[in-house]
Enzyme design. Sequence first.
Site, PDB file in Angstrom:
ATOM      1  N   ILE B 629       0.863  -1.180   0.000  1.00  0.00           N
ATOM      2  CA  ILE B 629       0.000   0.000   0.000  1.00  0.00           C
ATOM      3  C   ILE B 629       0.900   1.231   0.000  1.00  0.00           C
ATOM      4  O   ILE B 629       1.629   1.490   0.958  1.00  0.00           O
ATOM      5  CB  ILE B 629      -0.944  -0.020   1.220  1.00  0.00           C
ATOM      6  N   GLU B 705     -10.801  -1.999  -8.015  1.00  0.00           N
ATOM      7  CA  GLU B 705     -11.908  -2.877  -8.419  1.00  0.00           C
ATOM      8  C   GLU B 705     -12.326  -3.804  -7.272  1.00  0.00           C
ATOM      9  O   GLU B 705     -13.515  -3.941  -6.990  1.00  0.00           O
ATOM     10  CB  GLU B 705     -11.513  -3.722  -9.640  1.00  0.00           C
TER      11      GLU B 705
END
Lengths: 324, 738
Positions: B629, B705
């Site tokens: 991340i 997504e």
Amino acid sequence: MINFDYIKPATQKAAIDALNKDATSQFIAGGTNLVDLMKRGVVSPQKLIDINNLPLKSIEQQKGFIRIGALTLNSDVAEHELIRKKLPLLSQALKAGASPQLRNMATVGGNMMQRTRCPYFYDTTMPCNKRQPGTGCGALKGYNRMHAILGASDKCIAVHPSDMCVALTALDATVVISSRKGDRRIPFADFHRLPGTTPEKDNNLQRGEMITAIEVPDNNEFSKKALYIKIRDRASYAFALISVAAALDIKGNTIQNARLAMGGVAHKPWRLTGAENFLKGKTASLENFNQAAAISMKDAKGYGYNNFKLKLAPNTIVQTLKTV
Amino acid sequence: MGYFDDDDRVNGKAIVTGKAKFIAEHEVANVTHGVIVGSTIAKGSITAMDTKTAERAPGVLAVITHLNSPTVPGYDAGGNPVKGPTGGKGFQVFNGPAIYFNGQPIALVVADTFERATYAASLVKSQYQKNEHTTNFDEAGKSVVALEDARYKDNIRGEVDGYKNAPVKIEAEYVVPIEVHNPMELHATIALWEGDDKVIVYEKTQGVKSSQRSIMNAFKLKEENVRVYAPFVGGGFGSALRTWPHAIAALIGAKKTGKPVKLVLSRDQMFTMVGYRPFTKQKIGIGATADGKLLGITHEADSITSMYEVFNERSVDVSRFLYACPNVTTRYHVYPFNVSTPTWMRGPGEATGTFALESALDELSYALNLDPIELRLRNYAETDPQNGKPYSSKFLKEAYQLGADKIGWKNRDSKPLSMKEGEWMVGYGMGTGVFGAGRGTAKALARIFADGTLLVQSAVSDSGPGTATAMTKIASGIMGIPGNKVTFELGDSSLPPGPTQGGSTTTSTLGSAVYDVSMALKNKLVELAKENSIFHTTEIHSAKAEDFVLENGNIMLASNRNKKISYTDLLKQNNLNQLEVTEESKGNEEMKKYVAYSYAVHFVKVLVHPATGVVKINRVVTATDGGKIISPKTAESQMIGGVVGGIGMALMEEGVIDNRYGRWVNNNFADYHVPVHADVPHIEALFVNKPDLILNPTGAKGIGEVALIGFAAAVANAIYHATGKRIRELPITPDKLI
């Protein structure tokens, strides 16, 4: 949207005179519905008479009733101490309506005058007897999930979208209407109409008249047990699938008097008189609540997509009575 | 690689203070306003148009229809000059009388003000030859015949319909209705021609380069003569992945009038002109051994497209790769209707497919009397079931654990109808999201200035995920320059070509380019530094670039931090105002041996009211394996945004067309419901946060997504747990639960 004239009279008399002078004129207050309708070409007044300058913003205790000026904002009514204390049902219903932004603009009179949200009414390429009498009802055999199950006609199955009006119907309010001829008063329950063969008429306000106030009896016995439940597709900012306003006057476990009205089911706020009469003098029991709900649904009819309301409506009545 | 701690969105202040200019807000001198007129029939052709009244209306400059439109040179080829989703001849705006869908653009009114253009648009009248249309999706496979080509052949692994022979099996049908992206920002185009063959376009797009390419093709223009700007994009969710007819209309309008034209769609036009998630009906058959080993999955789907273009999102594919299963059959068919073309919408394919697959797996877990997570673990794919390739990284197990621990999965009573809070029924459910993690080609430029600031550029859009923030962090981490001295410039097609923002690949693709270009710039600085007197030792000269560290604007040897020189001094000593490098990153060969997916596991707690069918999502925990991340704050925001979209998909979003007219009946924000704050509970977004360094040097896999994929199933599964009712048709509105 067509070009239109705009005036902002300073007195009630000037506003009413202006309305009488020009057949294509219309009052505007908060404009939360009218402006949308104008943008979409559903209505095209050639003159707007802005009545926001009129001194009709007030909430006053009178003897036996509370008088609310027609231009009082929905948000101000909902939060007013007098309303919260004596007419909690009205406060709850108002807070269940629209969004805070809209409630900060919308007035009491405007709320009563809002048009149906039927999609066939809004889309000027579709048939709609309310918008254009004689073109047929698009919803009757169309997408009618939000539509009426009570009091409809084959000319129109639209519902009145207001929450506030459901509470005012239950509370036996009176509408004060002013015109050049003076004031007249009609019971709130008689203000809105059923569609019948003239769905273009939403209510019994005559041309040239102005709603100036609402008077609501402040019967204390109904202020203790009052509840507005609104079932909708999301938690806020959605019109009611079904809503129920209930106020009960109970002594011991006996219902002395009941006030019940339903929203999302008819062309007008739907007072459940049959159920009220049934509950009078009965014990507050689930069985009696179920029966009251059954009585309320006696003449109900679904049109396809809205068949679920035939079950959701009685369920919500019982739920409201149980909870209140 | 370290990142600077400052995690604020680099352009957050500009956005919340209104300084950020979204497309329609750009001020262009002498701009005029275009308003599109839509057809009122769904199929047929225009026989006559009356534009005279509109033309005479005040302020009107032009009314453009197929009868008087300037030629669009790209139409000549007969093909689709504007790149569509997955094929078809395309819709050529103002190029003929044919009507394919209700609301189809048939005229453009250009006037001096928006209000005048809007009014004049209401005066355009047309007559039609009406033909019988069809928008009734139940006719798929009946009166409406499926498209046929190689893409729609059945896909079979192992035995055909192998699930049928399994001792325990589930068969069920699922419906996902039309859902509309509805970003807050309306689609908008401002077109400004500079002569016949040069145009500047402000365009709401998720890809400035792909929009540039589409406009080049449509008007046969040179690359250097088409400049597309999209510095800020107010949400896209896939709706801005391609160039739509209204953008071409704006260019036509500007050409015809010789004036810049601004065209902003109305909210109702957002339902017919910029795509939607297609209605899809799915069937799943799933079979397992008594101890929960999957033996077969058959997943079939019927979806829709327009009459002029194909959209093919292959929502069944997820059943081929999410779980280890020997026998998998997928069938996918697309049926043309009188609707506009659907397009990719957040989690395309997999969002629809996992609603069926993850619901069916939950149902199977109850049939097997097995915990839903345990069932998934028993069928955990250690290699890609499609090709046997290893994963470059896969931390799905860790995500299951992370989420389950956080929500207290083990503490629930898994029996349906077993838990209550007051009169509300309580349910817990989970669903897995998966989406391919890709890496494409991107170019980036990095330029360091003598004042110590760094500029990095690439022609990408940032439609909300925080791309500029993530890229700033990558560049600042490598270059040892604080984030506030780094500017990442994007949203301009004249910058080095970057990827289109879609498919969760921006951070992987562009991040690699930013990584490469930052490393290249670092090496250049190191080379300069080596010549500096302060480093004039043999130790320095034999040192390699990687032995140097860049920190707080200084260069030093990792082994000897006492000797250092600042970039600013270095550039000044070399009489340089700036130093720049451009690098292209093309992915890596190594990756051919691997496959990569991102995963999210959504855990949901719902409350369901027994009498009224009201569902409240009470708590959400989403645990994600999205690789490293890069920017925790924007990543968390992106996951929360995806979950909010998932709440809409699960409980309220449904586009409705009245089949009698082929016309939308809920094309506005009052009737098409998206979640409001009151629908959204506290959402806890957790990350496994382990880098995938095979996929790309930043280690990021992408999360946009998967943030939504699998969520609707998690809700449906939680509702089953609460109520014992298995709802297989979205959205799950109160009427389905009473």
